[in-house]
Scaffold this motif. Structure first.
Motif, PDB file in Angstrom:
ATOM      1  N   LEU A 325      -5.105  -0.046 -14.989  1.00 36.76           N
ATOM      2  CA  LEU A 325      -3.860  -0.357 -15.691  1.00 36.76           C
ATOM      3  C   LEU A 325      -2.660  -0.099 -14.788  1.00 36.76           C
ATOM      4  N   PHE A 326      -2.708   1.012 -14.064  1.00 36.08           N
ATOM      5  CA  PHE A 326      -1.613   1.335 -13.144  1.00 36.08           C
ATOM      6  C   PHE A 326      -1.528   0.303 -12.015  1.00 36.08           C
ATOM      7  N   LEU A 327      -2.684  -0.098 -11.465  1.00 38.57           N
ATOM      8  CA  LEU A 327      -2.703  -1.098 -10.400  1.00 38.57           C
ATOM      9  C   LEU A 327      -2.199  -2.452 -10.903  1.00 38.57           C
ATOM     10  N   MET A 328      -2.492  -2.771 -12.140  1.00 40.36           N
ATOM     11  CA  MET A 328      -1.992  -4.027 -12.722  1.00 40.36           C
ATOM     12  C   MET A 328      -0.471  -4.057 -12.702  1.00 40.36           C
ATOM     13  N   TRP A 329       0.135  -2.942 -13.104  1.00 38.55           N
ATOM     14  CA  TRP A 329       1.600  -2.894 -13.202  1.00 38.55           C
ATOM     15  C   TRP A 329       2.249  -2.693 -11.833  1.00 38.55           C
ATOM     16  N   GLY A 330       1.436  -2.383 -10.823  1.00 37.60           N
ATOM     17  CA  GLY A 330       1.981  -2.161  -9.479  1.00 37.60           C
ATOM     18  C   GLY A 330       2.159  -3.429  -8.669  1.00 37.60           C
ATOM     19  N   GLY A 331       1.971  -4.603  -9.296  1.00 35.55           N
ATOM     20  CA  GLY A 331       2.115  -5.867  -8.558  1.00 35.55           C
ATOM     21  C   GLY A 331       3.549  -6.326  -8.464  1.00 35.55           C
ATOM     22  N   ILE A 332       4.411  -5.502  -7.882  1.00 33.41           N
ATOM     23  CA  ILE A 332       5.844  -5.807  -7.793  1.00 33.41           C
ATOM     24  C   ILE A 332       6.082  -6.889  -6.742  1.00 33.41           C
ATOM     25  N   LYS A 333       6.869  -7.878  -7.085  1.00 33.75           N
ATOM     26  CA  LYS A 333       7.168  -8.974  -6.164  1.00 33.75           C
ATOM     27  C   LYS A 333       8.401  -8.636  -5.332  1.00 33.75           C
ATOM     28  N   GLY A 334       8.547  -9.339  -4.194  1.00 36.09           N
ATOM     29  CA  GLY A 334       9.657  -8.989  -3.311  1.00 36.09           C
ATOM     30  C   GLY A 334      10.067 -10.094  -2.369  1.00 36.09           C
ATOM     31  N   ALA A 335      10.325  -9.712  -1.123  1.00 37.56           N
ATOM     32  CA  ALA A 335      10.965 -10.609  -0.163  1.00 37.56           C
ATOM     33  C   ALA A 335      10.094 -11.794   0.218  1.00 37.56           C
ATOM     34  N   VAL A 336       8.805 -11.563   0.457  1.00 37.74           N
ATOM     35  CA  VAL A 336       7.948 -12.643   0.959  1.00 37.74           C
ATOM     36  C   VAL A 336       7.895 -13.835   0.000  1.00 37.74           C
ATOM     37  N   PRO A 337       7.724 -13.648  -1.326  1.00 36.01           N
ATOM     38  CA  PRO A 337       7.768 -14.807  -2.208  1.00 36.01           C
ATOM     39  C   PRO A 337       9.073 -15.597  -2.122  1.00 36.01           C
ATOM     40  N   ILE A 338      10.196 -14.888  -1.975  1.00 42.53           N
ATOM     41  CA  ILE A 338      11.470 -15.600  -1.870  1.00 42.53           C
ATOM     42  C   ILE A 338      11.525 -16.385  -0.566  1.00 42.53           C
ATOM     43  N   VAL A 339      11.025 -15.775   0.504  1.00 40.00           N
ATOM     44  CA  VAL A 339      10.973 -16.493   1.787  1.00 40.00           C
ATOM     45  C   VAL A 339      10.061 -17.709   1.670  1.00 40.00           C
ATOM     46  N   LEU A 340       8.891 -17.516   1.057  1.00 42.80           N
ATOM     47  CA  LEU A 340       7.954 -18.629   0.908  1.00 42.80           C
ATOM     48  C   LEU A 340       8.536 -19.735   0.030  1.00 42.80           C
ATOM     49  N   ALA A 341       9.437 -19.354  -0.880  1.00 41.03           N
ATOM     50  CA  ALA A 341      10.063 -20.362  -1.738  1.00 41.03           C
ATOM     51  C   ALA A 341      10.962 -21.301  -0.946  1.00 41.03           C
ATOM     52  N   THR A 342      11.332 -20.905   0.288  1.00 39.87           N
ATOM     53  CA  THR A 342      12.136 -21.804   1.126  1.00 39.87           C
ATOM     54  C   THR A 342      11.261 -22.814   1.862  1.00 39.87           C
ATOM     55  N   SER A 366      10.748  -9.309 -11.887  1.00 40.57           N
ATOM     56  CA  SER A 366       9.601  -8.436 -11.590  1.00 40.57           C
ATOM     57  C   SER A 366      10.075  -7.107 -11.026  1.00 40.57           C
ATOM     58  N   CYS A 367      11.013  -7.166 -10.082  1.00 41.24           N
ATOM     59  CA  CYS A 367      11.550  -5.922  -9.499  1.00 41.24           C
ATOM     60  C   CYS A 367      12.256  -5.091 -10.561  1.00 41.24           C
ATOM     61  N   LEU A 368      13.027  -5.762 -11.386  1.00 42.88           N
ATOM     62  CA  LEU A 368      13.814  -5.051 -12.391  1.00 42.88           C
ATOM     63  C   LEU A 368      12.917  -4.409 -13.450  1.00 42.88           C
ATOM     64  N   ILE A 369      11.878  -5.125 -13.887  1.00 39.74           N
ATOM     65  CA  ILE A 369      11.021  -4.616 -14.963  1.00 39.74           C
ATOM     66  C   ILE A 369       9.946  -3.679 -14.413  1.00 39.74           C
ATOM     67  N   GLN A 370       9.136  -4.174 -13.482  1.00 39.23           N
ATOM     68  CA  GLN A 370       8.035  -3.356 -12.968  1.00 39.23           C
ATOM     69  C   GLN A 370       8.531  -2.273 -12.016  1.00 39.23           C
ATOM     70  N   GLY A 371       9.491  -2.626 -11.173  1.00 42.40           N
ATOM     71  CA  GLY A 371       9.974  -1.670 -10.175  1.00 42.40           C
ATOM     72  C   GLY A 371      10.612  -0.442 -10.779  1.00 42.40           C
ATOM     73  N   THR A 372      11.297  -0.607 -11.908  1.00 41.94           N
ATOM     74  CA  THR A 372      11.983   0.534 -12.522  1.00 41.94           C
ATOM     75  C   THR A 372      11.090   1.328 -13.470  1.00 41.94           C
ATOM     76  N   THR A 373       9.917   0.801 -13.807  1.00 46.08           N
ATOM     77  CA  THR A 373       9.055   1.489 -14.776  1.00 46.08           C
ATOM     78  C   THR A 373       7.747   1.994 -14.183  1.00 46.08           C
ATOM     79  N   LEU A 374       7.433   1.621 -12.927  1.00 42.76           N
ATOM     80  CA  LEU A 374       6.159   2.040 -12.336  1.00 42.76           C
ATOM     81  C   LEU A 374       6.084   3.558 -12.195  1.00 42.76           C
ATOM     82  N   GLY A 375       7.191   4.185 -11.758  1.00 47.50           N
ATOM     83  CA  GLY A 375       7.206   5.634 -11.628  1.00 47.50           C
ATOM     84  C   GLY A 375       7.007   6.325 -12.967  1.00 47.50           C
ATOM     85  N   ALA A 376       7.659   5.802 -14.007  1.00 45.39           N
ATOM     86  CA  ALA A 376       7.506   6.378 -15.341  1.00 45.39           C
ATOM     87  C   ALA A 376       6.077   6.210 -15.848  1.00 45.39           C
TER      88      ALA A 376
END
Length: 478
Positions: A325-342, A366-376
């Motif tokens: 469950l923790f690993l599922m929620w740890g799939g935070i997206k970031g820079a590479v997808p945005i780069v690939l979107a170009t 994803s960053c806003l939702i998962q990134g701010t709640t993974l630690g909690a």
């Protein structure tokens, strides 16, 4: 222009402090800066060149991903190599396929087009994951799994994205050629990473320069050489530099700590530049046209595609349901997808900006939702450990030649049988020397009658072959 750049750098560094205090991924702060000074808000700097963004981002990612591989210890890699590499390869592919099929069915987009979009957003972000696992010390097994996966899964996402773009453009004669090319890019990248590591080790060993900067410049050349050779033989350069970083990070060479600090600085600068540039490329007023599709993709990714990939990929590795469950929620997206979107835009496949805007918005959410709640979530599931205090000093052994000795740091734990005892009573070998002690933020020069106290940090000069035994000697056995 120079004043503008200096303003961005200072603002980015300040945003790092704010992001750390709020528990936000650094990606959010840097991208917001780019959006703020970009075309849609303050309009200080107009930028809409997707092709130039891709070309610059490709160069920046070479060093960012190399540094990610450089910082993975061999023992950590071995302990989670099976699940992490499975998630970084098979897991990414499963995520892309599952998400692509769902996008095709629910949004009604073309199947290959849907798989391309899913591939773009299938990888997790190393920078965001590293920051969160450092800010919230998590059990080593889970932290290492997420860290290694996030550092290693970008190449597979890049491979899948490029493959589907080529399929859309009919660059492949058949699916068999596409599969063979995919296999060669990955296998060839790993092989070239190892071969270039052997060559790099020789250069680093025999340089013997009194100027540490020479090692820094040489490292840049070796990284670019590896990427260039991989590109020449049609292997994947990103995979090659990642494994070059991993092998060199676990190899002892002169001025290694100095090189490590240099690479950390370089990676920080390039991350800031990359995220701000991507923020400049965004036009938030266009989000009104794609926010529904983006939210659907985010929901499908977080609650169906990623969990399905985790459940299937971790079957052989004995993770509990809570850990999965923790690993599922740890799939935070970031820079590479945005780069690939170009990439599609650079190929003329995204003239209306739908792909880039959708991916950008989805990554941000994803960053806003998962990134701010993974630690909690880690605290809720009781996966956190006591935080280690930051070390105010660093001592490095600089040698022009390979040495069998190195300087290491050993914290004195509460369970140490040697706390409140003098140094003279430590059972250290004659070839081990305590050079200094850090206590309450101050450096103490050790003597034979100096008393070792709990939470002291000992700097020891010791043989490399005995480093693994030193912590055991000091903290476990009298």
């Amino acid at each position: 222009m120079l004043l503008f750049i200096s303003f961005l750098i200072i603002l980015a560094i300040l945003s790092m402090k704010v992001s750390a205090r709020l528990g936000l991924p650094l990606l959010i702060g840097f991208i917001l800066i780019g959006i703020l000074v970009g075309s849609d808000v303050l309009n200080w700097f107009y930028f809409d060149n997707a092709l130039l963004t891709k070309q610059i981002a490709d160069i920046l990612l070479i060093f960012i991903i190399f540094d990610g591989g450089f910082r993975i210890p061999r023992n950590v890699f071995r302990s989670v190599a099976g699940p992490s590499l499975t998630l970084a390869t098979l897991g990414v592919a499963m995520t892309a396929v599952a998400l692509g099929l769902l996008i095709h069915v629910i949004l009604g987009l073309d199947l290959v087009y849907s798989l391309m979009i899913a591939s773009i957003i299938s990888s997790t972000d190393a920078a965001a994951v590293f920051m969160i696992t450092n800010a919230n010390p998590i059990k080593p097994k889970l932290a290492a799994t997420l860290n290694v996966e996030s550092a290693a899964n970008d190449p597979m996402a890049i491979l899948l994205t490029v493959t589907f773009i080529q399929i859309v453009n009919k660059a492949f004669g058949s699916p068999v050629i596409a599969v063979l090319s995919l296999i060669w890019q990955f296998v060839g990248g790993v092989l070239l990473g190892f071969v270039c590591y052997k060559i790099s080790a020789l250069f680093l060993q025999y340089l013997r320069s009194e100027n540490r900067g020479s090692y820094h410049v040489l490292m840049i050349g070796l990284i670019l050489m590896t990427y260039g050779v991989a590109d020449l033989v049609k292997a994947n350069g990103i995979i090659a530099v990642f494994f070059l970083g991993f092998f060199l990070g676990n190899y002892n060479f002169p001025a290694k700590r100095s090189v490590s600090s240099f690479l950390e600085s370089l990676s920080t600068i390039f991350n800031i530049a990359l995220f701000i540039m991507l923020g400049l490329l965004a036009f938030p007023h266009r989000f009104v046209f794609i926010w529904k599709e983006a939210l659907i993709i985010v929901a499908l990714m977080m609650f169906i595609a990623r969990p399905l990939a985790i459940l299937l990929s971790t079957i052989p590795f004995g993770y509990s349901f809570k850990e999965k469950l923790f690993l599922m929620w740890g799939g935070i997206k970031g820079a590479v997808p945005i780069v690939l979107a170009t990439y599609p835009a650079a190929q003329g496949m995204d003239s209306n900006g739908f792909i880039f805007d959708t991916i950008f918005f989805a990554v941000f959410m994803s960053c806003l939702i998962q990134g701010t709640t993974l630690g909690a979530l880690a605290k809720l599931l009781k996966f956190t450990e006591p935080r280690k205090p930051p070390l105010p000093y660093s001592i490095e052994l600089h040698s022009l030649h390979l040495s069998e000795y190195d300087m290491i740091e050993i914290p004195v734990q509460a369970t140490s049988p040697y706390k409140n005892t003098p140094i003279s009573r430590l059972n250290l070998d004659k070839d081990m020397l305590i050079t200094s002690i850090v206590r309450d933020g101050n450096i103490i020069l050790p003597k034979g009658n100096t008393i070792i106290k709990e939470n002291d940090i000992l700097f020891l000069l010791a043989p490399l072959s005995k480093i693994n035994d030193i912590n055991r000697i000091i903290n476990l056995k009298p």
